[in-house]
Design a protein around this motif. Sequence first.
Motif, PDB file in Angstrom:
ATOM      1  N   ALA A  20       0.840  -1.207   0.000  1.00 19.85           N
ATOM      2  CA  ALA A  20       0.000   0.000   0.000  1.00 19.85           C
ATOM      3  C   ALA A  20       0.875   1.256   0.000  1.00 19.85           C
ATOM      4  CB  ALA A  20      -0.934  -0.009   1.215  1.00 19.85           C
ATOM      5  N   TRP A  21       1.927   1.249   0.807  1.00 21.76           N
ATOM      6  CA  TRP A  21       2.836   2.398   0.880  1.00 21.76           C
ATOM      7  C   TRP A  21       3.517   2.653  -0.470  1.00 21.76           C
ATOM      8  CZ3 TRP A  21       3.834   6.417   3.872  1.00 21.76           C
ATOM      9  CH2 TRP A  21       5.032   7.104   3.696  1.00 21.76           C
ATOM     10  N   TYR A  22       4.040   1.587  -1.079  1.00 21.03           N
ATOM     11  CA  TYR A  22       4.759   1.753  -2.339  1.00 21.03           C
ATOM     12  C   TYR A  22       3.836   2.209  -3.466  1.00 21.03           C
ATOM     13  CZ  TYR A  22       8.575  -0.644   0.033  1.00 21.03           C
ATOM     14  OH  TYR A  22       9.558  -0.997   0.917  1.00 21.03           O
ATOM     15  N   ILE A  23       2.600   1.729  -3.468  1.00 17.41           N
ATOM     16  CA  ILE A  23       1.649   2.204  -4.480  1.00 17.41           C
ATOM     17  C   ILE A  23       1.345   3.683  -4.242  1.00 17.41           C
ATOM     18  CG2 ILE A  23      -0.746   2.027  -5.266  1.00 17.41           C
ATOM     19  CD1 ILE A  23      -0.459  -1.028  -4.931  1.00 17.41           C
ATOM     20  N   ASP A  24       1.136   4.047  -2.992  1.00 14.90           N
ATOM     21  CA  ASP A  24       0.792   5.441  -2.692  1.00 14.90           C
ATOM     22  C   ASP A  24       1.939   6.406  -2.944  1.00 14.90           C
ATOM     23  OD1 ASP A  24      -1.748   4.659  -2.027  1.00 14.90           O
ATOM     24  OD2 ASP A  24      -1.409   4.696   0.135  1.00 14.90           O
ATOM     25  N   THR A  25       3.166   5.940  -2.799  1.00 13.31           N
ATOM     26  CA  THR A  25       4.324   6.812  -3.020  1.00 13.31           C
ATOM     27  C   THR A  25       4.884   6.687  -4.432  1.00 13.31           C
ATOM     28  OG1 THR A  25       5.856   5.159  -2.131  1.00 13.31           O
ATOM     29  CG2 THR A  25       4.978   6.818  -0.585  1.00 13.31           C
ATOM     30  N   GLY A  26       4.293   5.815  -5.255  1.00 13.73           N
ATOM     31  CA  GLY A  26       4.721   5.677  -6.640  1.00 13.73           C
ATOM     32  C   GLY A  26       6.023   4.918  -6.815  1.00 13.73           C
ATOM     33  N   ASP A  27       6.383   4.064  -5.865  1.00 15.08           N
ATOM     34  CA  ASP A  27       7.627   3.307  -5.943  1.00 15.08           C
ATOM     35  C   ASP A  27       7.360   1.951  -6.608  1.00 15.08           C
ATOM     36  OD1 ASP A  27      10.050   2.028  -5.604  1.00 15.08           O
ATOM     37  OD2 ASP A  27      10.342   2.781  -3.554  1.00 15.08           O
ATOM     38  N   THR A  28       7.316   1.972  -7.931  1.00 15.72           N
ATOM     39  CA  THR A  28       6.978   0.776  -8.700  1.00 15.72           C
ATOM     40  C   THR A  28       7.939  -0.376  -8.435  1.00 15.72           C
ATOM     41  OG1 THR A  28       6.044   2.165 -10.444  1.00 15.72           O
ATOM     42  CG2 THR A  28       6.563  -0.102 -11.032  1.00 15.72           C
ATOM     43  N   GLU A  29       9.236  -0.106  -8.450  1.00 18.07           N
ATOM     44  CA  GLU A  29      10.218  -1.181  -8.285  1.00 18.07           C
ATOM     45  C   GLU A  29      10.064  -1.881  -6.939  1.00 18.07           C
ATOM     46  OE1 GLU A  29      11.912  -2.267 -10.865  1.00 18.07           O
ATOM     47  OE2 GLU A  29      10.959  -0.623 -11.935  1.00 18.07           O
ATOM     48  N   ALA A  30       9.902  -1.110  -5.878  1.00 16.89           N
ATOM     49  CA  ALA A  30       9.724  -1.715  -4.552  1.00 16.89           C
ATOM     50  C   ALA A  30       8.412  -2.498  -4.498  1.00 16.89           C
ATOM     51  CB  ALA A  30       9.763  -0.648  -3.470  1.00 16.89           C
ATOM     52  N   GLY A  31       7.376  -1.976  -5.118  1.00 19.19           N
ATOM     53  CA  GLY A  31       6.092  -2.673  -5.147  1.00 19.19           C
ATOM     54  C   GLY A  31       6.177  -3.986  -5.904  1.00 19.19           C
ATOM     55  N   LEU A  32       6.837  -3.975  -7.068  1.00 22.96           N
ATOM     56  CA  LEU A  32       6.981  -5.196  -7.862  1.00 22.96           C
ATOM     57  C   LEU A  32       7.756  -6.272  -7.121  1.00 22.96           C
ATOM     58  CD1 LEU A  32       7.711  -3.718 -11.393  1.00 22.96           C
ATOM     59  CD2 LEU A  32       5.630  -4.887 -10.634  1.00 22.96           C
ATOM     60  N   ALA A  33       8.705  -5.880  -6.304  1.00 24.83           N
ATOM     61  CA  ALA A  33       9.529  -6.832  -5.562  1.00 24.83           C
ATOM     62  C   ALA A  33       8.720  -7.620  -4.529  1.00 24.83           C
ATOM     63  CB  ALA A  33      10.683  -6.106  -4.872  1.00 24.83           C
ATOM     64  N   LEU A  34       7.501  -7.204  -4.260  1.00 22.39           N
ATOM     65  CA  LEU A  34       6.663  -7.866  -3.266  1.00 22.39           C
ATOM     66  C   LEU A  34       5.811  -8.986  -3.866  1.00 22.39           C
ATOM     67  CD1 LEU A  34       5.511  -4.731  -1.256  1.00 22.39           C
ATOM     68  CD2 LEU A  34       7.494  -6.211  -0.856  1.00 22.39           C
ATOM     69  N   PHE A  35       5.905  -9.180  -5.176  1.00 21.99           N
ATOM     70  CA  PHE A  35       5.124 -10.202  -5.875  1.00 21.99           C
ATOM     71  C   PHE A  35       6.034 -11.326  -6.363  1.00 21.99           C
ATOM     72  CE2 PHE A  35       2.439  -6.471  -6.255  1.00 21.99           C
ATOM     73  CZ  PHE A  35       1.157  -6.974  -6.114  1.00 21.99           C
ATOM     74  N   THR A  36       5.487 -12.533  -6.458  1.00 24.26           N
ATOM     75  CA  THR A  36       6.217 -13.626  -7.088  1.00 24.26           C
ATOM     76  C   THR A  36       6.345 -13.321  -8.578  1.00 24.26           C
ATOM     77  OG1 THR A  36       4.200 -14.903  -7.546  1.00 24.26           O
ATOM     78  CG2 THR A  36       5.335 -15.345  -5.439  1.00 24.26           C
ATOM     79  N   SER A  37       7.282 -13.971  -9.244  1.00 18.94           N
ATOM     80  CA  SER A  37       7.507 -13.699 -10.671  1.00 18.94           C
ATOM     81  C   SER A  37       6.326 -14.105 -11.541  1.00 18.94           C
ATOM     82  CB  SER A  37       8.776 -14.402 -11.155  1.00 18.94           C
ATOM     83  OG  SER A  37       8.637 -15.799 -11.000  1.00 18.94           O
ATOM     84  N   ARG A 119       6.277 -18.164   0.287  1.00 24.26           N
ATOM     85  CA  ARG A 119       7.581 -17.793   0.817  1.00 24.26           C
ATOM     86  C   ARG A 119       8.655 -18.311  -0.146  1.00 24.26           C
ATOM     87  NH1 ARG A 119       8.732 -18.194   6.660  1.00 24.26           N
ATOM     88  NH2 ARG A 119       7.326 -19.960   6.599  1.00 24.26           N
ATOM     89  N   ASP A 120       9.597 -17.437  -0.518  1.00 23.16           N
ATOM     90  CA  ASP A 120      10.757 -17.875  -1.290  1.00 23.16           C
ATOM     91  C   ASP A 120      12.018 -17.498  -0.525  1.00 23.16           C
ATOM     92  OD1 ASP A 120      11.321 -15.160  -1.795  1.00 23.16           O
ATOM     93  OD2 ASP A 120      10.708 -15.252  -3.888  1.00 23.16           O
ATOM     94  N   THR A 121      13.152 -17.552  -1.156  1.00 27.70           N
ATOM     95  CA  THR A 121      14.409 -17.271  -0.451  1.00 27.70           C
ATOM     96  C   THR A 121      14.502 -15.835   0.042  1.00 27.70           C
ATOM     97  OG1 THR A 121      15.484 -16.835  -2.569  1.00 27.70           O
ATOM     98  CG2 THR A 121      15.687 -19.071  -1.669  1.00 27.70           C
ATOM     99  N   ASP A 122      13.702 -14.923  -0.556  1.00 30.23           N
ATOM    100  CA  ASP A 122      13.694 -13.522  -0.129  1.00 30.23           C
ATOM    101  C   ASP A 122      12.617 -13.220   0.904  1.00 30.23           C
ATOM    102  OD1 ASP A 122      15.777 -12.848  -1.898  1.00 30.23           O
ATOM    103  OD2 ASP A 122      14.344 -12.566  -3.536  1.00 30.23           O
ATOM    104  N   GLY A 123      11.810 -14.210   1.265  1.00 29.00           N
ATOM    105  CA  GLY A 123      10.738 -13.995   2.230  1.00 29.00           C
ATOM    106  C   GLY A 123       9.373 -14.166   1.582  1.00 29.00           C
ATOM    107  N   TRP A 124       8.349 -13.636   2.241  1.00 24.36           N
ATOM    108  CA  TRP A 124       6.971 -13.767   1.776  1.00 24.36           C
ATOM    109  C   TRP A 124       6.713 -12.832   0.601  1.00 24.36           C
ATOM    110  CZ3 TRP A 124       3.894 -17.608   3.028  1.00 24.36           C
ATOM    111  CH2 TRP A 124       4.136 -18.307   4.211  1.00 24.36           C
ATOM    112  N   LYS A 125       5.927 -13.328  -0.366  1.00 21.76           N
ATOM    113  CA  LYS A 125       5.529 -12.556  -1.546  1.00 21.76           C
ATOM    114  C   LYS A 125       4.055 -12.807  -1.829  1.00 21.76           C
ATOM    115  CE  LYS A 125       9.925 -11.813  -2.904  1.00 21.76           C
ATOM    116  NZ  LYS A 125      10.688 -11.133  -3.850  1.00 21.76           N
ATOM    117  N   ILE A 126       3.462 -11.890  -2.560  1.00 20.39           N
ATOM    118  CA  ILE A 126       2.077 -12.065  -2.998  1.00 20.39           C
ATOM    119  C   ILE A 126       2.098 -12.864  -4.296  1.00 20.39           C
ATOM    120  CG2 ILE A 126      -0.027 -10.908  -3.781  1.00 20.39           C
ATOM    121  CD1 ILE A 126       0.941  -8.480  -2.039  1.00 20.39           C
ATOM    122  N   ALA A 127       1.400 -14.008  -4.308  1.00 17.51           N
ATOM    123  CA  ALA A 127       1.330 -14.853  -5.497  1.00 17.51           C
ATOM    124  C   ALA A 127       0.042 -14.590  -6.278  1.00 17.51           C
ATOM    125  CB  ALA A 127       1.408 -16.322  -5.110  1.00 17.51           C
ATOM    126  N   ARG A 128      -1.022 -14.257  -5.568  1.00 16.58           N
ATOM    127  CA  ARG A 128      -2.315 -13.995  -6.216  1.00 16.58           C
ATOM    128  C   ARG A 128      -3.083 -13.027  -5.338  1.00 16.58           C
ATOM    129  NH1 ARG A 128      -6.253 -16.121  -9.757  1.00 16.58           N
ATOM    130  NH2 ARG A 128      -8.359 -16.022  -8.904  1.00 16.58           N
TER     131      ARG A 128
END
Length: 139
Positions: A20-37, A119-128
């Motif tokens: 939510a923070w990254y979307i609100d601040t426009g930080d696309t790269e940080a937001g994308l890093a929170l999702f699985t590939s 959870r992957d090697t970097d921690g928890w991510k959103i898959a869906r």
Amino acid sequence: MNRTAASDVEQIRRLVADLAWYIDTGDTEAGLALFTSDALLDASTAGGGLISGPQGLRAFMEGTYTRAPSRLHVVSNHVVDVEEEGDRAAGRLVGLAYTKNPDGVSALVGIAYEDHYERDTDGWKIARRVVTPMVVPER
């Protein structure tokens, strides 16, 4: 709930708050890093369609910034269930999104989210994530 599950729940709640923070601040790269590939965002009931993978998510996020250059998300009532194996979890939460478009028109929308996390090697991510509008302003 054991100590590990409690820690996982807290990490997942942090993941969602960070998004939510990254979307609100426009930080696309940080937001994308929170999702699985291979993440899938189902925003079809909100008019956004099915969005998948990094390119689709990037286009969706950047489109959000264009449509609503001013935005604020507040998320709450987050319930998380970690599977026994410990590397998958599901969650549901609600949120409020306040947006203002380039013409100065603002809206406050109530949203429900249904999530699946991995959870992957970097921690928890959103898959869906399934996004469902709950309270939509009158036009």
